[in-house]
Design a protein around this motif. Structure first.
Motif, short mmCIF file in Angstrom:
data_model
loop_
_atom_site.label_atom_id
_atom_site.label_comp_id
_atom_site.label_asym_id
_atom_site.label_seq_id
_atom_site.Cartn_x
_atom_site.Cartn_y
_atom_site.Cartn_z
N GLN A 160 0.83 -1.20 0.00
CA GLN A 160 0.00 0.00 0.00
C GLN A 160 0.86 1.25 0.00
OE1 GLN A 160 -2.43 -0.70 3.47
NE2 GLN A 160 -3.95 -1.87 2.33
N GLY A 161 1.94 1.23 0.80
CA GLY A 161 2.85 2.37 0.83
C GLY A 161 3.55 2.58 -0.50
N ILE A 162 3.92 1.50 -1.15
CA ILE A 162 4.57 1.60 -2.46
C ILE A 162 3.61 2.19 -3.47
CG2 ILE A 162 5.38 0.19 -4.40
CD1 ILE A 162 6.64 -1.66 -2.20
N ARG A 163 2.35 1.76 -3.45
CA ARG A 163 1.40 2.27 -4.45
C ARG A 163 1.18 3.78 -4.27
NH1 ARG A 163 -4.62 -0.01 -6.08
NH2 ARG A 163 -4.22 -0.07 -8.32
N ILE A 164 1.14 4.24 -3.03
CA ILE A 164 1.00 5.67 -2.78
C ILE A 164 2.26 6.40 -3.24
CG2 ILE A 164 0.84 7.42 -0.95
CD1 ILE A 164 -0.93 5.39 0.58
N ALA A 165 3.44 5.82 -2.98
CA ALA A 165 4.70 6.43 -3.41
C ALA A 165 4.77 6.52 -4.93
CB ALA A 165 5.88 5.63 -2.87
N MET A 166 4.24 5.52 -5.62
CA MET A 166 4.24 5.52 -7.09
C MET A 166 3.51 6.75 -7.63
SD MET A 166 3.42 1.48 -7.67
CE MET A 166 2.92 1.66 -9.40
N GLN A 167 2.40 7.09 -7.01
CA GLN A 167 1.61 8.23 -7.47
C GLN A 167 2.34 9.55 -7.29
OE1 GLN A 167 -1.88 7.55 -5.08
NE2 GLN A 167 -2.89 6.35 -6.68
N SER A 168 3.33 9.55 -6.39
CA SER A 168 4.11 10.76 -6.14
C SER A 168 5.43 10.78 -6.90
CB SER A 168 4.39 10.88 -4.63
OG SER A 168 3.19 10.90 -3.89
N SER A 169 5.69 9.73 -7.67
CA SER A 169 6.98 9.64 -8.36
C SER A 169 6.81 9.33 -9.84
CB SER A 169 7.85 8.56 -7.70
OG SER A 169 7.23 7.29 -7.79
N LEU A 170 5.81 9.96 -10.46
CA LEU A 170 5.59 9.72 -11.89
C LEU A 170 6.71 10.32 -12.73
CD1 LEU A 170 1.73 10.34 -12.13
CD2 LEU A 170 2.93 8.17 -11.90
N TYR A 171 7.25 11.44 -12.30
CA TYR A 171 8.32 12.10 -13.05
C TYR A 171 9.59 11.25 -13.08
CZ TYR A 171 12.21 15.28 -13.95
OH TYR A 171 13.36 15.85 -14.43
N ASN A 172 9.87 10.59 -11.94
CA ASN A 172 11.06 9.73 -11.82
C ASN A 172 10.61 8.39 -11.27
OD1 ASN A 172 13.71 8.89 -11.77
ND2 ASN A 172 14.15 9.80 -9.77
N PRO A 173 10.07 7.53 -12.13
CA PRO A 173 9.40 6.32 -11.68
C PRO A 173 10.29 5.36 -10.89
CG PRO A 173 8.95 6.75 -14.00
CD PRO A 173 10.05 7.66 -13.59
N LEU A 174 9.68 4.68 -9.92
CA LEU A 174 10.35 3.61 -9.20
C LEU A 174 10.43 2.38 -10.10
CD1 LEU A 174 8.30 3.93 -5.88
CD2 LEU A 174 10.62 4.78 -6.26
N SER A 175 11.42 1.55 -9.89
CA SER A 175 11.54 0.30 -10.65
C SER A 175 11.10 -0.86 -9.78
CB SER A 175 12.97 0.09 -11.13
OG SER A 175 13.81 -0.20 -10.03
N ALA A 176 10.68 -1.95 -10.42
CA ALA A 176 10.29 -3.15 -9.68
C ALA A 176 11.48 -3.68 -8.87
CB ALA A 176 9.77 -4.21 -10.64
N ASP A 177 12.69 -3.61 -9.45
CA ASP A 177 13.90 -4.05 -8.73
C ASP A 177 14.09 -3.24 -7.45
OD1 ASP A 177 14.89 -6.12 -10.33
OD2 ASP A 177 15.70 -4.70 -11.77
N GLU A 178 13.90 -1.93 -7.57
CA GLU A 178 14.14 -1.03 -6.44
C GLU A 178 13.18 -1.30 -5.30
OE1 GLU A 178 14.10 3.84 -5.66
OE2 GLU A 178 13.78 3.02 -7.68
#
Length: 263
Positions: A160-178
């Motif tokens: 849940q925390g990751i999904r919220i973080a994803m919405q805040s990091s569209l400019y510099n996306p998180l990777s699945a590895d990360e």
């Protein structure tokens, strides 16, 4: 109107701790039990694992402890007028049930205690009512999803925390590895858990978030298509155009024109 009496989060007791209420108490009690324990309701004793919850009604005898070690729980004593709310409509008081995310309830309990102690009426009373409804609704959802095989997910809070973080990091996306390394599991296991939890793959969810944000910017801003592509995390406009058209079935420019023509 709900009345919060007292409460606490991550309250710890030694193995000598033994809480017994031979006549019950005069109010309701929420317990989120975070260690193995023995719990007895009207002398019916049960061994329970961490991640067990119960809402004890008034005047029902019970006792609980963890004779094998430290006991820890989140807890809240509360009451309300009998004609104002029927807790039985949400769950069955006095029934032990598993919760897949033990930490889900703590923020509400913590805020309820704060509101009750430090905020003045009438704001306090309104806030307590709203928070109690949210807390009990979450407990009801856990109560009605009592099959651990269907509901338990050790990484639910992290996802849940990751999904919220994803919405805040569209400019510099998180990777699945990360994010997999962040929660200490393999990339393939993370992707499986993510799809299982949200019904969509990590990558497809990111694409959908970008496209939805792009649509919002096309509708509400005068930013250029190049600027929107960059803000939404696309390295070049061509990739943005192709992905947008694939998802929306029209180009970004045509979407913007179509939206404003409909107004």
């Amino acid at each position: 109107m709900f009345r919060v009496l007292r409460g606490g989060c991550n309250t710890r007791h030694p193995s000598s701790f033994f809480c017994t209420r031979p006549n019950g108490i005069n109010n309701y009690l929420i317990l989120i039990i975070k260690t193995p324990a023995i719990f007895a309701i009207e002398e019916h004793e049960t061994k329970i694992p961490p991640g067990t919850a119960v809402v004890m009604p008034p005047h029902v005898p019970y006792y609980y402890s963890n004779p094998n070690g430290e006991y820890m729980d989140d807890w809240l004593h509360f009451d309300f007028p009998a004609d104002a709310f029927a807790i039985e409509e949400l769950l069955t008081p006095g029934t032990l049930f598993p919760v897949s995310d033990m930490e889900l309830f703590a923020p509400y309990i913590r805020q309820l205690v704060w509101e009750n102690t430090y905020i003045s009426a009438p704001m306090r009373d309104d806030n307590v009512d709203h928070l109690m409804y949210i807390l009990l609704n979450h407990m009801s959802a856990a109560f009605h999803q009592r099959d651990p095989a269907d509901s338990y997910n050790l990484y639910q809070s992290a996802l849940q925390g990751i999904r919220i973080a994803m919405q805040s990091s569209l400019y510099n996306p998180l990777s699945a590895d990360e994010v997999a390394k962040q929660i200490g599991i393999s990339k393939s296991h993370f992707q499986h858990l993510y799809t299982q939890q949200f019904g969509i793959s990590f990558q497809q969810d990111y694409i959908q978030m970008r496209i939805n944000y792009a649509k919002d910017l096309l509708e509400t801003s005068s930013l250029s298509l190049e600027q929107i592509a960059e803000i939404c995390g696309y390295s070049n406009e061509v990739h943005f155009y192709r992905q947008f058209k694939s998802c929306v079935e029209m180009t970004p420019a045509r979407y913007r024109k179509h939206f404003h023509n409909q107004m």
